[in-house]
Structure formats: structure tokens, C-alpha cells
Motif scaffolding. Structure first.
Motif, PDB file in Angstrom:
ATOM      1  N   GLY A  13      45.694  34.317  25.989  1.00 22.16           N
ATOM      2  CA  GLY A  13      45.858  33.925  27.389  1.00 22.16           C
ATOM      3  C   GLY A  13      44.456  33.781  27.937  1.00 22.16           C
ATOM      4  O   GLY A  13      43.698  34.746  27.965  1.00 22.16           O
ATOM      5  N   GLN A  15      41.786  31.821  30.832  1.00 20.57           N
ATOM      6  CA  GLN A  15      41.576  30.974  32.010  1.00 20.57           C
ATOM      7  C   GLN A  15      40.351  30.091  31.825  1.00 20.57           C
ATOM      8  O   GLN A  15      40.388  28.910  32.068  1.00 20.57           O
ATOM      9  CB  GLN A  15      41.392  31.868  33.247  1.00 20.57           C
ATOM     10  CG  GLN A  15      41.319  31.121  34.553  1.00 20.57           C
ATOM     11  CD  GLN A  15      42.683  30.623  34.986  1.00 20.57           C
ATOM     12  OE1 GLN A  15      43.713  31.039  34.478  1.00 20.57           O
ATOM     13  NE2 GLN A  15      42.698  29.693  35.925  1.00 20.57           N
ATOM     14  N   GLN A  18      37.237  31.956  27.224  1.00 18.60           N
ATOM     15  CA  GLN A  18      36.613  32.982  26.374  1.00 18.60           C
ATOM     16  C   GLN A  18      37.621  33.603  25.409  1.00 18.60           C
ATOM     17  O   GLN A  18      37.323  33.753  24.225  1.00 18.60           O
ATOM     18  CB  GLN A  18      35.996  34.071  27.246  1.00 18.60           C
ATOM     19  CG  GLN A  18      35.078  33.501  28.293  1.00 18.60           C
ATOM     20  CD  GLN A  18      33.899  34.408  28.572  1.00 18.60           C
ATOM     21  OE1 GLN A  18      33.067  34.613  27.702  1.00 18.60           O
ATOM     22  NE2 GLN A  18      33.806  34.937  29.767  1.00 18.60           N
ATOM     23  N   ASP A  66      43.734  38.140  40.844  1.00 16.93           N
ATOM     24  CA  ASP A  66      43.607  39.545  41.203  1.00 16.93           C
ATOM     25  C   ASP A  66      44.485  40.348  40.242  1.00 16.93           C
ATOM     26  O   ASP A  66      45.522  40.868  40.613  1.00 16.93           O
ATOM     27  CB  ASP A  66      44.067  39.689  42.666  1.00 16.93           C
ATOM     28  CG  ASP A  66      43.705  41.038  43.239  1.00 16.93           C
ATOM     29  OD1 ASP A  66      42.961  41.784  42.589  1.00 16.93           O
ATOM     30  OD2 ASP A  66      44.187  41.353  44.339  1.00 16.93           O
ATOM     31  N   GLY A  67      44.060  40.362  38.959  1.00 13.14           N
ATOM     32  CA  GLY A  67      44.859  41.032  37.927  1.00 13.14           C
ATOM     33  C   GLY A  67      46.033  40.184  37.473  1.00 13.14           C
ATOM     34  O   GLY A  67      47.014  40.702  36.935  1.00 13.14           O
ATOM     35  N   ASP A 102      36.721  42.204  33.900  1.00 10.64           N
ATOM     36  CA  ASP A 102      35.409  42.309  34.535  1.00 10.64           C
ATOM     37  C   ASP A 102      35.508  43.426  35.559  1.00 10.64           C
ATOM     38  O   ASP A 102      36.359  43.380  36.457  1.00 10.64           O
ATOM     39  CB  ASP A 102      35.091  40.958  35.199  1.00 10.64           C
ATOM     40  CG  ASP A 102      33.699  40.918  35.797  1.00 10.64           C
ATOM     41  OD1 ASP A 102      33.236  41.972  36.264  1.00 10.64           O
ATOM     42  OD2 ASP A 102      33.093  39.839  35.811  1.00 10.64           O
ATOM     43  N   LEU A 109      41.146  44.427  34.212  1.00  8.29           N
ATOM     44  CA  LEU A 109      42.065  44.295  33.072  1.00  8.29           C
ATOM     45  C   LEU A 109      43.528  44.390  33.473  1.00  8.29           C
ATOM     46  O   LEU A 109      44.367  44.838  32.686  1.00  8.29           O
ATOM     47  CB  LEU A 109      41.749  45.370  32.023  1.00  8.29           C
ATOM     48  CG  LEU A 109      40.438  45.152  31.277  1.00  8.29           C
ATOM     49  CD1 LEU A 109      39.998  46.424  30.586  1.00  8.29           C
ATOM     50  CD2 LEU A 109      40.571  44.039  30.251  1.00  8.29           C
TER      51      LEU A 109
HETATM   52  C1  LIG Z   1      38.434  33.707  39.379  1.00 10.71           C
HETATM   53  C2  LIG Z   1      38.372  34.891  38.445  1.00 10.71           C
HETATM   54  C3  LIG Z   1      39.182  35.982  38.666  1.00 10.71           C
HETATM   55  C4  LIG Z   1      39.118  37.097  37.824  1.00 10.71           C
HETATM   56  N1  LIG Z   1      39.915  38.172  38.081  1.00 10.71           N
HETATM   57  C5  LIG Z   1      39.823  39.256  37.285  1.00 10.71           C
HETATM   58  C6  LIG Z   1      40.632  40.410  37.545  1.00 10.71           C
HETATM   59  O1  LIG Z   1      41.422  40.468  38.475  1.00 10.71           O
HETATM   60  N2  LIG Z   1      40.495  41.482  36.723  1.00 10.71           N
HETATM   61  C7  LIG Z   1      39.608  41.497  35.675  1.00 10.71           C
HETATM   62  O2  LIG Z   1      39.499  42.502  34.970  1.00 10.71           O
HETATM   63  N3  LIG Z   1      38.844  40.411  35.404  1.00 10.71           N
HETATM   64  C8  LIG Z   1      38.924  39.298  36.178  1.00 10.71           C
HETATM   65  N4  LIG Z   1      38.137  38.211  35.909  1.00 10.71           N
HETATM   66  C9  LIG Z   1      37.200  38.255  34.786  1.00 10.71           C
HETATM   67  C10 LIG Z   1      37.767  37.570  33.527  1.00 10.71           C
HETATM   68  O3  LIG Z   1      38.943  38.183  33.060  1.00 10.71           O
HETATM   69  C11 LIG Z   1      36.694  37.633  32.438  1.00 10.71           C
HETATM   70  O4  LIG Z   1      35.560  36.920  32.880  1.00 10.71           O
HETATM   71  C12 LIG Z   1      37.170  37.101  31.105  1.00 10.71           C
HETATM   72  O5  LIG Z   1      36.123  37.236  30.163  1.00 10.71           O
HETATM   73  C13 LIG Z   1      37.568  35.637  31.180  1.00 10.71           C
HETATM   74  O6  LIG Z   1      38.190  35.286  29.971  1.00 10.71           O
HETATM   75  P1  LIG Z   1      38.918  33.867  29.783  1.00 10.71           P
HETATM   76  O7  LIG Z   1      37.812  32.846  29.747  1.00 10.71           O
HETATM   77  O8  LIG Z   1      39.627  33.958  28.470  1.00 10.71           O
HETATM   78  O9  LIG Z   1      39.856  33.665  30.910  1.00 10.71           O
HETATM   79  C14 LIG Z   1      38.207  37.106  36.732  1.00 10.71           C
HETATM   80  C15 LIG Z   1      37.388  35.990  36.514  1.00 10.71           C
HETATM   81  C16 LIG Z   1      37.459  34.894  37.345  1.00 10.71           C
HETATM   82  C17 LIG Z   1      36.555  33.708  37.087  1.00 10.71           C
END
Ligand SMILES: Cc1cc2nc3c(=O)[nH]c(=O)nc-3n(C[C@H](O)[C@H](O)[C@H](O)COP(=O)(O)O)c2cc1C
Length: 691
Positions: A13, A15, A18, A66-67, A102, A109
Motif C-alpha cells: 500500500g 501513496q 516508497q 491522518d493515519g 513518519d 503508522l
Molecule cells: C500527505 C502525507 C500524509 C502522511 N500521513 C502520515 C500519517 O498519518 N502517519 C504516518 O505515520 N506517516 C504519514 N506520512 C508519512 C508516510 O507514511 C511516509 O513518508 C512513508 O514513507 C511513505 O511511503 P509511501 O511512499 O509508500 O506512501 C504521511 C506522508 C504524507 C506525504
């Protein structure tokens, strides 16, 4: 080696790509160990539910919003929460989960943790301890050892199924999570590369020559410079480029394709206006872009955002082409395919290697490096391993191997990841490194669209939408070898420079040449939209460009009232922060007008760089000042909206609300925290924040 021919089901999953890219690495590695791997997004996997043919499930997923689930994991989430699934629905499954998040986000997480709980509820058993990676400190700190230790755990499980550990419940607090991620039992057992011996005298000579800011990136110190290194396996080279000047390439066909993160179509929007909002004296430059389109192309709501499919800076692409010795071929069309030996497949099975989905099969190098690849991405360790392979100077090769080694992890985090170096910085710093361009195309991730909150209301004009942004700037320092602006904000600021210096007719890139256009798509954000009733009190907190969605909210309210003057409206309080009222008090006139009209009940603005010690500097201080009134508003049903910087502001604002509940409702800190969590559960404390 897989102890027996064994199937793995690998789902991700993701976004921003990564988790997907980590899943791809795991697939490659698993296949090299002789596992059969089926990989897909979590949403795609739903059709395969209940995965009866699989025993081992590996999940890599991030959290977003937001999660919330990433865009390709929401269907999966709904599916595994269906009420009609029994507690033994997944009892045949043994899973390993790697969560990406993050710690800057309050729901660290959130999604991976929820998935884990739900899997366990449905009877799935954990065969390997979950990894919780934190993007704020560097994903690789957890990801690399987690992957290394996955194989022995899997092998053990295949050979000795009875040793399945008791399922370890998903932990809830960040403190618990960090103890999991740093746990020493994740120590790496990896192939040891034969140590390279190089002349350190040569390195010292280099040290004198190279600029001070590059010294640390280029030169290591003992003990790292002397130890044997454990480095990643050299990734396979599987792509092949064939140039053919007779081929015809039409970029528009590629640009119209939807981005993986876009639920709505990508379309070309003309830029109606582009202007600088801040004065020349302001510390940051803020611009406003207004796009023009037909309402059939996009139908948006205040709180939604727009994804801008941006282009890399042309000079940067030129420099990269030059450094790769590919300037002459830059505009010759090529065909891209998987090398024959890797494309070969048994009938009915998927090929092991495919052309990455973001790369067109027919294109030019200039096009793919400008529009398809994130050339600014921080090279992952496997990529640095490739760069080392193509470095002819022993000292440079050794240093590159150090940077991708297990022993060099601290250097990688401090010298590569934190200053956000990219492949061009590496090529500039290590001049003996000459990788073939195919190796870059194999490694560079997709150029992602940049999201911006819309700052307008469709009620005012359904054919246009605006967004505001700061032009991000990165000076030459900490190993960065050239000055740059943000990818999208740099592109827009270059457009503004052209608009300022010449007639747009002559320079506009769109079809009719009259102006500029952008490829965009709508990103709906139902988690940050206005409440259904106009009577709900609103508390809006948005310092800097975080004010953008609230400008849309207020313009929307103004139009609603214009259309129906008898509309009953609840109070709206806006907490807004700038540096200096003369240089960056954005939208002052609009805000004061809304205030004088009564649309905005309270307009509360802080100025952080004005030397007035008696005045609050930041929005959180204002929240503390108005704590009692805010708690009363919340008790009357108010919704709190927070938009802007996640690193400090959002945390401080939440802390200020916790303190407000403590004093306003006579609660202790724990009870006050629970009160804020309760607001979040009721969707009355909403955040749209970014790092
Ligand atoms: C817009 C946005 C919202 C995010 N919200 C969360 C969050 O609610 N909780 C969290 O732990 N990380 C959050 N992150 C961090 C991402 O989970 C983290 O950067 C992750 O490495 C992204 O992996 P992906 O590219 O596979 O989505 C958020 C990042 C972005 C850009």
C-alpha cells in the motif's frame, strides 16, 4: 535459498511510491532465493481474497493523510473490516508486515498498525516480527535489517512450521514502536563483499583538493575507512535502450496517462494568472497560481487539493545528460525493453522483470528525465552500490561502497539522506563514476505529482481554481553540489520569471502558444471538507500557506450568504501566522473584508519576526490565550481544522489544545489528551499537514 519451491504473496500500500519500491526490492531478492512471488497492490489483492492458495503473506504499507490507507489500499481495508468475516477467515495465513510512517504525524503508522490488528483478529499468524520504519529519521534504519532478517525467518518457518511464534500484538504508542525498530535482534546477516583495499594516501590528496562542504561525503574516517563492508547485492541490469532516429515519439500521449495516485483524469489546465504575493523583502517567496478549465474537467469542493504533474528543471536535465555523456542522444527516440534473457518466461507465469510502469516503451531521454523520473530522489543504497560498480577510481569506489554499507548507515543518513542529495550530486562528487543511462532508468523512481490545497471556492467561479505555495530553495551546502528550487515550485517560479520578462505569446508552451499550462488532476479530500451544516462553529488554524484551504472555506461561505442572506451561520475563528505584516501578511484585504462582513467572527494573526515581546509570536500561543473561549466553542460542537507544517506547528497546536482542555475542563494531562483523541475520532479535529 528457498528450502522448497514456495509461493509468497507480496502486497503493498503506497501513496508516494516508497512501499512499492521496497516491495519490488523484496520481490527481486526473494526470486534470487528461488521463491515464487506474486506481487500487487493491496487493493488489487482484494479480488484474490481470501488468498486460499497462499500460506505466506508479506505486506509493505505506509500511512497517509491522518493515519489513513494509501490510495491503493483503501479497498483492502474495507474488505478486511467487513462484518461478515469470521475470526478464522485468515487463519491459514502466516504474515510479515513492514509499516512505513513518519513520527512527525500524530497518528504515526496509523494504517499499518490497524492492518496488523485486523489481520490478527481474522486469525492470521505472524511468522516474523513487524518492522516499523520512520521516514523522519530514515526508513532504511529499519527497512534494511528487516529485509535481511526476513529470509532466515521465512526459511525457518518453511522448514519448521511448528516454531511459529505467538503472535506479537501490534503496539500502540510511538515509544513502543521505536523500541521495536531499534531492537538489536534485527542485526544483519548479509553477504560480505570482499573487502576492498585502497590507498588512503590517495584519499588524503583528494581531501586537499575537494571543497570543505564535500569533504565528508567524499572522504571517510576510521573506523569506517578501514573495516570490511557488508554491502547490498548488486542489482541486476535488466533494461535495454535502442535508439532509432526514425521512430516517432509523441509526448502528449504519455502526459495524458493518469498518475497512479490520481483517481480523476489528468488534464491540461491553462494558467489564468501567476503572481507573487510576498514583498521582495520577505524571507520566503510565496506565489499564487490560478488555473482555468471547463467545469466538466473538474468539480471540486473547498478542502480539496490539486495534483500538479510537474517537470524537472531543464538545466538540471541538461547537466545530467551531459554528465552521462548522452547529450547527443538526448532527443533521439528510443525503444525501451527488458533484456531478452530476463524477458524470457515460462508460459503462464509473469516475467521476473518488467519495464517500470512510469517509463514509456518509446520516448527520448530528455523526455523521460524531464517528465517521468524523480531525478531529485535520494539514491537508495542499492543505487549507490551500482554507482560504486561504475567508478574507476579506487578511493571513490570504496567511499561509495561505504555509503551503501551496513557499517556506513550513519554516514548515509547524515550525509546523503538528510541533505537530500540526488544522483547528480553523486556524479558531480564522484567524477570517476560513469554509469550507463539504463542503470539510472532502472533505479530512478516515478516523478510524482505535487499536491497543493486549493484556496478558492467553486461557487465563486466554477471554471477556475487557485493554489498558493512557497518557492522552496536549497542552497549549495552539506554536499549539495548545485543550487536548486523545489521541482514544482521551481517550475512555476521559472514561468513567472518568463511572464515578467517577456510577452507570454512568444514563450508559452501550450498548444495555442498563448500562455502556460499545467498537467493537473483533482485530489478530493473528504477528510478535510466543510461540515454539512453552516451552523457548526469552525476553528481554523493555518499559519503561512496553511491558510490556503481556509481562504476557500471563507470564499465559499461568502458566496453562500450572498445567495441566501437568511442563511444561519455559526461563528468562524481563524488563527493565522505570518512573519512580518509588511512583507508576508497574505490575503490581508480579503481576510479583513470577511471580518468586517461578519463572515469571519475572529481574525487572530501573529507576526513571528516583529520585535514586540508582549505579543504572541505563533498561533499556538494565541490558542493558549483564547483557551477558555475555544473550549466553549468546542463544547458547542465546533470543528477544529489544522493546516500547514507537520514538523512543529501541528504538534504544538495539538499540545495547546491539550493544555486548553486541562484548564478549561479541569482535566489532568492524560484526560485532556483523550479529549483531543475523542475529537479526532468524531472527525472534529482535522488535519491537513505536510513535512
Ligand atoms: C500527505 C502525507 C500524509 C502522511 N500521513 C502520515 C500519517 O498519518 N502517519 C504516518 O505515520 N506517516 C504519514 N506520512 C508519512 C508516510 O507514511 C511516509 O513518508 C512513508 O514513507 C511513505 O511511503 P509511501 O511512499 O509508500 O506512501 C504521511 C506522508 C504524507 C506525504
Amino acid at each position: 535459498m528457498a528450502p522448497e519451491r514456495c509461493n509468497l504473496f507480496l502486497i503493498y500500500g503506497s501513496q508516494t511510491g516508497q512501499s512499492k519500491s521496497i516491495a519490488e526490492d523484496i520481490k527481486t531478492k526473494a526470486e534470487s532465493f528461488n521463491y515464487d512471488v506474486e506481487m500487487m497492490s493491496m487493493d488489487e489483492s482484494v479480488e484474490k481474497m481470501p488468498w486460499k492458495e497462499y500460506r505466506f503473506l508479506i505486506i509493505i504499507t505506509s500511512s497517509t493523510g491522518d493515519g489513513d490507507p494509501p490510495e491503493n489500499a483503501g479497498i483492502f481495508w474495507r474488505k478486511i473490516r467487513s462484518k461478515n468475516l469470521g475470526n478464522d477467515y485468515l487463519c491459514h495465513l502466516e504474515y510479515a508486515l513492514l509499516g512505513l510512517g513518519d513520527t512527525n504525524y500524530t497518528t504515526f503508522l496509523g494504517y499499518p498498525k490497524s492492518v496488523e490488528k485486523q489481520l490478527q483478529k481474522l486469525g492470521a499468524k505472524q511468522f516474523y516480527k513487524s518492522g516499523w520504519a520512520d521516514d523522519a529519521v530514515g526508513l532504511e534504519i529499519v527497512v534494511d535489517p528487516w529485509i535481511e532478517n526476513l529470509w532466515p525467518a521465512l526459511e525457518n518457518q518453511v522448514l519448521n512450521p511448528q516454531t511459529l511464534p505467538d503472535t506479537i500484538p501490534a503496539s500502540d504508542t510511538p515509544a513502543e514502536q521505536s523500541s521495536v525498530i531499534t531492537t538489536p535482534e534485527l542485526a544483519v546477516v548479509s553477504e560480505v563483499e570482499k573487502p576492498l583495499t585502497v590507498s588512503y594516501q590517495k584519499q588524503e590528496e583528494e581531501l586537499e583538493k575537494c571543497a570543505v562542504e564535500l569533504a565528508n561525503l567524499k572522504i571517510s574516517v576510521s573506523p569506517l575507512s578501514e573495516c570490511d563492508l557488508k554491502v547490498p547485492v548488486l542489482p541486476v541490469s535488466y533494461l535495454e535502450l535502442k535508439f532509432n532516429s526514425e521512430l516517432m515519439f509523441f509526448p502528449e500521449d504519455v502526459l495524458r496517462k493518469p498518475m497512479p495516485s490520481s483517481r480523476t483524469p489528468v488534464f491540461q489546465a491553462k494558467i489564468k494568472s501567476l503572481k507573487q504575493l510576498t514583498s521582495e523583502k520577505a524571507a520566503k517567496t510565496t506565489l499564487e497560481a490560478t488555473l482555468e478549465f471547463s467545469p466538466a474537467e473538474i468539480e471540486y469542493q473547498p478542502g480539496d487539493s490539486i495534483g500538479v504533474c510537474c517537470a524537472n528543471c531543464p538545466e538540471e536535465v541538461d547537466a545530467l545528460l551531459h554528465r552521462l555523456n548522452m547529450t547527443e542522444q538526448a532527443d533521439i527516440p528510443f525503444k525501451l525493453r527488458v533484456k531478452e534473457e530476463f524477458a524470457a518466461m515460462k508460459s503462464g507465469t509473469k516475467p521476473k522483470y518488467e519495464v517500470p510502469s512510469h517509463l514509456p516503451n518509446l520516448a527520448t531521454l530528455r523526455f523521460v528525465l524531464t517528465r517521468c523520473c524523480e531525478i531529485r530522489s535520494v539514491p537508495r543504497k542499492a543505487f549507490i552500490r551500482i554507482l560504486a560498480e561504475f567508478s574507476s577510481d579506487d578511493a571513490q569506489k570504496r567511499r561509495l561502497l561505504e555509503l551503501c554499507s551496513l557499517q556506513g548507515s550513519d554516514d548515509y543518513t547524515r550525509l546523503v539522506r538528510q541533505p537530500e542529495l540526488n544522483v547528480l550530486d553523486f556524479l558531480n562528487t564522484f567524477p570517476s563514476c560513469h554509469p550507463p543511462v539504463e542503470r539510472l532508468l532502472e533505479q530512478l523512481p516515478r516523478l510524482l505529482a505535487r499536491p497543493y490545497s486549493l484556496s478558492s471556492s467553486p461557487l465563486k467561479d466554477p471554471t477556475s481554481a487557485s493554489f498558493i505555495f512557497n518557492v522552496v530553495e536549497f542552497p549549495i551546502q552539506d554536499g549539495r553540489t548545485y543550487e536548486r528550487k523545489g521541482v514544482a515550485t521551481g517550475e512555476l517560479s521559472r514561468m513567472l520569471d518568463k511572464i515578467k520578462t517577456g510577452p507570454t505569446d512568444s514563450v508559452g508552451p501550450n498548444a495555442n502558444g498563448r500562455g502556460f499550462s499545467l498537467s493537473v488532476f483533482l485530489r478530493t479530500n473528504s477528510g478535510f471538507s466543510l461540515p454539512k451544516s453552516s451552523e457548526t462553529p469552525l476553528i481554523l488554524i493555518g499559519p503561512g500557506t496553511g491558510v490556503a484551504p481556509f481562504l476557500g472555506f471563507l470564499a465559499h461561505r461568502e458566496e453562500l450568504v450572498k445567495r441566501d442572506p437568511s442563511l444561519t451561520c455559526g461563528p468562524i475563528w481563524l488563527f493565522y501566522g505570518c512573519r512580518n505584516r509588511d512583507h508576508d501578511y497574505l490575503f490581508k484585504d480579503d481576510l479583513e473584508r470577511w471580518h468586517s462582513m461578519g463572515i469571519l467572527t475572529r481574525l487572530l494573526v501573529t507576526f513571528s519576526r516583529e520585535d514586540k515581546p508582549s505579543q504572541p509570536k505563533y498561533v499556538q500561543e494565541l490558542i493558549q490565550l483564547y483557551a477558555a473561549s475555544l473550549v466553549k466553542l468546542i463544547d458547542k460542537g465546533a470543528c477544529v481544522y489544522v493546516c500547514g507544517d507537520a514538523t512543529n506547528m501541528a504538534k504544538d497546536v495539538m499540545q495547546a489544545f491539550i493544555a486548553a482542555f486541562q484548564s478549561g475542563r479541569q482535566l489532568d494531562e492524560e484526560q485532556a489528551k483523550k479529549a483531543v483523541v475523542q475529537l479526532q475520532i468524531e472527525k472534529r479535529y482535522l488535519q491537513d499537514i505536510w513535512t
